[in-house]
Design a protein around this motif. Structure first.
Motif, PDB file in Angstrom:
ATOM      1  N   SER A   1      -8.229   0.765   1.517  1.00  0.00           N
ATOM      2  CA  SER A   1      -7.994   2.092   0.930  1.00  0.00           C
ATOM      3  C   SER A   1      -9.011   2.399  -0.162  1.00  0.00           C
ATOM      4  N   ASP A   2      -9.340   1.386  -0.978  1.00  0.00           N
ATOM      5  CA  ASP A   2     -10.345   1.581  -2.024  1.00  0.00           C
ATOM      6  C   ASP A   2     -11.731   1.845  -1.431  1.00  0.00           C
TER       7      ASP A   2
ATOM      8  N   ASN B   1     -12.047   3.712   1.041  1.00  0.00           N
ATOM      9  CA  ASN B   1     -11.858   5.013   1.700  1.00  0.00           C
ATOM     10  C   ASN B   1     -11.919   4.899   3.217  1.00  0.00           C
ATOM     11  N   LEU B   2     -11.413   3.776   3.741  1.00  0.00           N
ATOM     12  CA  LEU B   2     -11.400   3.572   5.185  1.00  0.00           C
ATOM     13  C   LEU B   2     -10.084   4.007   5.810  1.00  0.00           C
ATOM     14  N   GLY B   3      -9.095   4.347   4.976  1.00  0.00           N
ATOM     15  CA  GLY B   3      -7.809   4.790   5.502  1.00  0.00           C
ATOM     16  C   GLY B   3      -6.834   3.645   5.666  1.00  0.00           C
ATOM     17  N   THR B   4      -5.541   3.993   5.723  1.00  0.00           N
ATOM     18  CA  THR B   4      -4.503   2.975   5.826  1.00  0.00           C
ATOM     19  C   THR B   4      -4.532   2.254   7.174  1.00  0.00           C
TER      20      THR B   4
ATOM     21  N   ASN C   1       0.828  -1.203   0.000  1.00  0.00           N
ATOM     22  CA  ASN C   1       0.000   0.000   0.000  1.00  0.00           C
ATOM     23  C   ASN C   1       0.868   1.261   0.000  1.00  0.00           C
TER      24      ASN C   1
ATOM     25  N   THR D   1     -18.118  -1.702   4.464  1.00  0.00           N
ATOM     26  CA  THR D   1     -17.867  -0.841   5.621  1.00  0.00           C
ATOM     27  C   THR D   1     -16.852  -1.545   6.511  1.00  0.00           C
TER      28      THR D   1
ATOM     29  N   GLU E   1     -15.902  -2.757  -6.050  1.00  0.00           N
ATOM     30  CA  GLU E   1     -14.973  -2.145  -6.992  1.00  0.00           C
ATOM     31  C   GLU E   1     -14.114  -3.159  -7.752  1.00  0.00           C
TER      32      GLU E   1
END
Length: 416
Positions: A240-241, A243-246, A33, A300, A379
């Protein structure tokens, strides 16, 4: 010194070596990542960067038959091989710290590190069959749990170091930690029987190659290895895809590794207590269902973490079953047992080495994925998730190892 204490000291030393050898490859998802945004490496495709992690674990497994063949032939040099292994691991991590191209990483973090890990880890693991004859499954599970414990903390440590200090400092820190935690273990990694008494040169009995039970278990193990590494490799990118953060990706990876600790011990205990087919069924079907029902519908954080816990408990725990596979495939003698163990490790290595190329093809933005919302999987991850679940289901074929079994002239080793 009391033999029971020596066995315990060996197990503790082996646990720390297990922790240090396997934690970096099993935490590679965090590196992947980061590498996709690293100024020196972001110009390379994620598929070529993922190959580094696949090689780091795959070559480590694949080299086991060669390493074990050599050290079984020259048992006096096991300690030398382990020292050479530590040197190669530290050199590989140090070289990766100064890499500026993807092929640099493939050679250092991918190949050098994995060859070093193989030379350190497999000579150490052969002593398990000398120190433990009964409860070998749970002893193996305890030893393998070192990977899980290291994998709980390593992703967070690596993520924080990468974020604050960058790639070079992170990899150099791992190299120093590797030295600090492995070198003190070497005095405790020794045989139960003096080497002079076991140097007798004998050819390995290859009769197990004629047993259908061996081939069924080997193929099931190959399928399991093909799927096992994929969630650990792609969960940080998946998070990350979303949008939950690293940090969420590192948390999911940490939970997979953490849940494997009780999972390894439990399945090892279960394989000692009951027929190993029950453990195979629990690991294969349970992990496949977690992939299909939890990862496949995760959009989620909560279902993603639930998947990490369920999958971590059931899938990596497959490794605790190898001593029972060995006993089933005619491996009671320590030399014979270590040879068979290396074959099952090599089978998993074939799967791990193929995992990244197959996954990159499944994630390629072709018309079946196109990196868009689909009926199943977020995705474009649907094909990867389906492939992972199906190969885990295929590993359940190991439960049929007695169906086509040939009758032997010698009695089969039973549960200990």
């Amino acid at each position: 010194m009391d033999r029971g204490f020596q066995a315990f000291a060996y197990l503790v030393g082996a646990w720390f070596i297990e922790l240090m050898v396997w934690s970096p490859p099993f935490s590679y998802g965090v590196f992947l990542n980061f590498y996709t945004t690293d100024p020196d490496l972001k110009r390379y495709s994620s598929a070529s960067l993922a190959l580094v992690g696949s090689l780091a674990s795959g070559v480590l497994y694949l080299s086991s038959p060669i390493v074990l063949l050599i050290i079984n032939r020259f048992p006096r040099h096991k300690k030398t091989a382990m020292i050479l292994g530590i040197t190669l691991c530290v050199s590989g991590l140090t070289g990766a710290a100064f890499s500026t191209k993807n092929w640099h990483l493939i050679i250092t973090q991918g190949i050098m590190y994995s060859l070093g890990g193989s030379l350190l880890y497999f000579p150490m693991s052969t002593y398990l069959f000398e120190w433990f004859s009964q409860r070998r499954g749970i002893a193996n599970g305890v030893m393998y749990s070192g990977t899980g414990v290291g994998g709980v903390v390593t992703p967070f440590i690596v993520e924080n170091l990468l974020g604050k200090y960058g790639r070079r400092t992170t990899l150099l820190s791992l190299a120093v930690a590797f030295l600090v935690f492995t070198v003190p273990c070497l005095p405790f990694i020794k045989p139960r029987v003096p080497v002079a008494q076991v140097v007798e040169v004998r050819s390995i009995n290859t009769a197990f190659l004629t047993y259908s039970s061996f081939w069924i278990l080997f193929i099931a193990n190959l399928f399991q290895g093909l799927a096992n590494f994929l969630p650990s490799l792609y969960l940080p990118t998946f998070a990350s895809d979303l949008n939950l953060g690293t940090t969420s990706g590192s948390l999911a990876l940490s939970l997979i590794n953490g849940a494997s600790v009780p999972g390894l011990i439990f399945l090892g205990w279960l394989s000692d207590l009951f027929d190993v087919r029950w453990s195979i069924l629990l690991s294969s079907l349970g992990s496949a269902m977690s992939v299909f029902l939890l990862w496949g519908f995760a959009e989620t954080l909560l279902p993603l973490l639930m998947f990490a816990c369920a999958y971590g408990f059931l899938a990596p725990s497959w490794s605790a079953l190898w001593p029972r596979f060995v006993a089933t495939a005619d491996g009671d003698d320590p030399r014979q047992a270590s040879t068979l163990m290396s074959i099952f490790l090599g089978g998993k290595g074939i799967g791990n080495a193929l995992a990244a190329p197959i996954a990159s093809g499944l994630l390629h933005p072709w018309r079946l994925t196109n990196k868009s919302h689909t009926i199943y999987g977020f995705e474009g991850y649907g094909p990867l998730i389906i492939f992972t679940g199906l190969t885990l289901l295929m590993s359940s074929m190991g439960t049929g190892y007695r169906i086509l079994e040939r009758k032997r002239s010698l009695p089969r080793p039973g549960p200990e």
